[in-house]
Design an enzyme around this catalytic site. Sequence first.
Site, PDB file in Angstrom:
ATOM      1  N   HIS A 212     -11.431  51.053  -1.186  1.00  0.00           N
ATOM      2  CA  HIS A 212     -12.214  51.442   0.427  1.00  0.00           C
ATOM      3  C   HIS A 212     -13.530  51.037  -0.628  1.00  0.00           C
ATOM      4  CE1 HIS A 212     -14.395  54.260   2.729  1.00  0.00           C
ATOM      5  NE2 HIS A 212     -15.292  54.308   2.196  1.00  0.00           N
ATOM      6  N   GLU A 213     -13.775  51.573  -1.937  1.00  0.00           N
ATOM      7  CA  GLU A 213     -15.260  51.284  -2.190  1.00  0.00           C
ATOM      8  C   GLU A 213     -15.631  49.366  -2.676  1.00  0.00           C
ATOM      9  OE1 GLU A 213     -17.022  53.763  -1.623  1.00  0.00           O
ATOM     10  OE2 GLU A 213     -16.104  55.411  -2.137  1.00  0.00           O
TER      11      GLU A 213
ATOM     12  N   TRP B 154     -15.903  54.234  11.408  1.00  0.00           N
ATOM     13  CA  TRP B 154     -16.209  54.912  12.567  1.00  0.00           C
ATOM     14  C   TRP B 154     -17.062  54.295  12.933  1.00  0.00           C
ATOM     15  CZ3 TRP B 154     -15.533  56.813   8.038  1.00  0.00           C
ATOM     16  CH2 TRP B 154     -16.280  57.195   7.375  1.00  0.00           C
TER      17      TRP B 154
ATOM     18  N   ASP C 239     -19.090  49.446  13.432  1.00  0.00           N
ATOM     19  CA  ASP C 239     -18.465  48.608  11.697  1.00  0.00           C
ATOM     20  C   ASP C 239     -19.230  47.104  12.137  1.00  0.00           C
ATOM     21  OD1 ASP C 239     -16.590  48.138  13.289  1.00  0.00           O
ATOM     22  OD2 ASP C 239     -15.268  48.628  11.627  1.00  0.00           O
TER      23      ASP C 239
ATOM     24  N   THR D 112      -9.397  54.511  -3.373  1.00  0.00           N
ATOM     25  CA  THR D 112     -10.925  55.077  -3.777  1.00  0.00           C
ATOM     26  C   THR D 112     -11.256  54.047  -4.111  1.00  0.00           C
ATOM     27  OG1 THR D 112     -10.109  57.667  -3.994  1.00  0.00           O
ATOM     28  CG2 THR D 112     -12.401  56.754  -4.718  1.00  0.00           C
TER      29      THR D 112
END
Length: 672
Positions: free
Chosen positions: A199-200, A211, A222, A196
Amino acid sequence: MDVHRRLLSTDPGYAQRRAAIENQAALFASVDAEAQRSGITRIPVVVHVVWNTPVQNISDAQIRSQIDVLNRDFRRANPDVASTPAPFLPLAADSRVEFYLADSAPNGTPSSGIERRQATVASFSDNDAVKAAASGGMDAWPAARYLNIWVCQLGGGLLGYAQFPGGPAQTDGVVILCSAFGTVGSAAAPFNLGRTATHEIGHWLNLNHIWGDDGSGCSGTDNVADTPNQGGANTGVPGFPHVSCSNGPNGDMFMNYMDYVDDRAMVMFTAGQATRMQACLDGPRSQIGTGASLVRPSSSPVVAWGPDRLDAFVLGMDRALYHKWWNRTAWGPSVTGYERLGGVCTSPPQAVSWGPNRLDVFVTGTDSALYHKWWDGAQWGPSFTGFEAMGGACIGTPRIVSFAERRLDVFVLGTNRALFHKWYDGTWGPSPTGYESLGGTCIGQPEVVAWGPNRLDIFVIGMDRALYHKSWDGSAWRPSVNGYERLGGTCTSSPRAVAWGPNRLDIFVAGTDGALYHKWWNGAAWRPSQEGFERLGGVCVGEVEAVAWGPNRLDLFVTGTDSGVYHKAWDGAAWRPSITGYEALGGVCTSPPYAAAWAANRLDLFVTGTDSALYHKAWTGSAWAPSIQGYENLGGTVSDLRKAQSQAAEREPAAAMPLAPPQRDASSMANA
């Protein structure tokens, strides 16, 4: 994206900043790979733990486990990268970003990089309340210097959220659910592998969702070329291939960190994403991390504040300050023209940049005081031809360095030949016209280098012509405020120092035989010995120039007895063309050479010729341009900086006289 849309509707300047960031990212991606950033950027992290119940007050061990995950994921050192489907495995890339818990707080005091607060708030949302003490959370540390991570209980099924670069500094950073942080303690499957935060932080480094955030359509992007278009987010652990948006046969790159799959299913960034993150570190986040110091050397008459950007400052025959620049496409205001910035100066100009489109220029005036002017991205301050008086009675040439955004450290020699220091961290210290005495009895120009945030290394030549050193370690001057470490030698030039990595220093001086000499700090000891030097040969006239465009890379320039420029380089394994040999770059020069590097394997060299015009040549990565011994004529009539420098170092201060009020003019120096 909810945060992004909120800022678009509430912050009038956010859309414009985001557009500029996207333009910079596109330009960066269009540059050949060898001309982009090199090396590894190490980013200091502060973790704000905001907890309501004891289980939310995660342990230091859980926090360290998350830092370990980040360093594996962003360096492509995660063992599970091998599970990437074969068609996508060649695209998996090292992002060249590392993270560490900050070892000093914003005020310079030692820190663990972790702070905690028990809150009365049961859970937070994405409204940024956790980022302010006033709303139950904790305030951010300066976003230009630290990656802020808030760990707390989040409601509504939210795992975490981030703010793209370009948003407000007080809310800049990422927020992570306490049970989705790290790999031990309260970390709970299927979000128990630390992905997580990976990702952040990808968003914090300007990565979009893979996407393209167009719902489940196929029209989004993107802004990365090597990630397949896909129809919406994936969750759980999809099987390969998972085809959408006619992207067969390989389908979605669902194992990318920027999708929504479970932690065990996400394992890679692509080369295109790595380039986009490097663009962010070269642009909106250029001041964070120790890697930033490689592109922000100590002061010089020439400075590069970004890719393919150069600013050169000279003194005209009227002793006024003049400026010209390269803006990626042309010389401004023209090939041979200059912008006149006023003043009557008695030292060569010294310029430094602490961020994109920011310049700070320092000179001494006829009263021997220090004067300052700056470019803020829109205009010159305090006025087009005006200067800010910095006080003092200086001999020689000042030296300036910036180790962080909005931070300047200035060093001058006083009339007693002691070293004096002042600094800017939002205000001038110890006062606008005051200085801190650092002792010593020095000759020549001081040298300063910063290899990391809140770290300074100072080199001077003593009256016995030996090299001396002192350092600021973030809390104190070493060996003492007025003391120096003796590094030996008998030097006939001012020292020149560069840092190509954390805790690495290389220092160059000329000896009594005219040869160039070198010593270095390797993180543990001075080499080849405490007072010894490596002899690099040559017969050098005047000052040495040194520049580093990447880790373990050094380029040296000297003037020979024929007034030509000579060059040698360290390539990480050996000196080229040989340990005592030099490459002849031609010219008949009347100033020391000055060099700048705005990218890997790129060098720009400036000298003045016998006609007093400024001349330029560049190393493009494969050849010298316009030729190995040729130069581009940049015009002007430049005062003899070498003579001015030597005279300024030896003269007594003149009677007090302020900088003369100059005429506002943008003419060529030849017409001044």
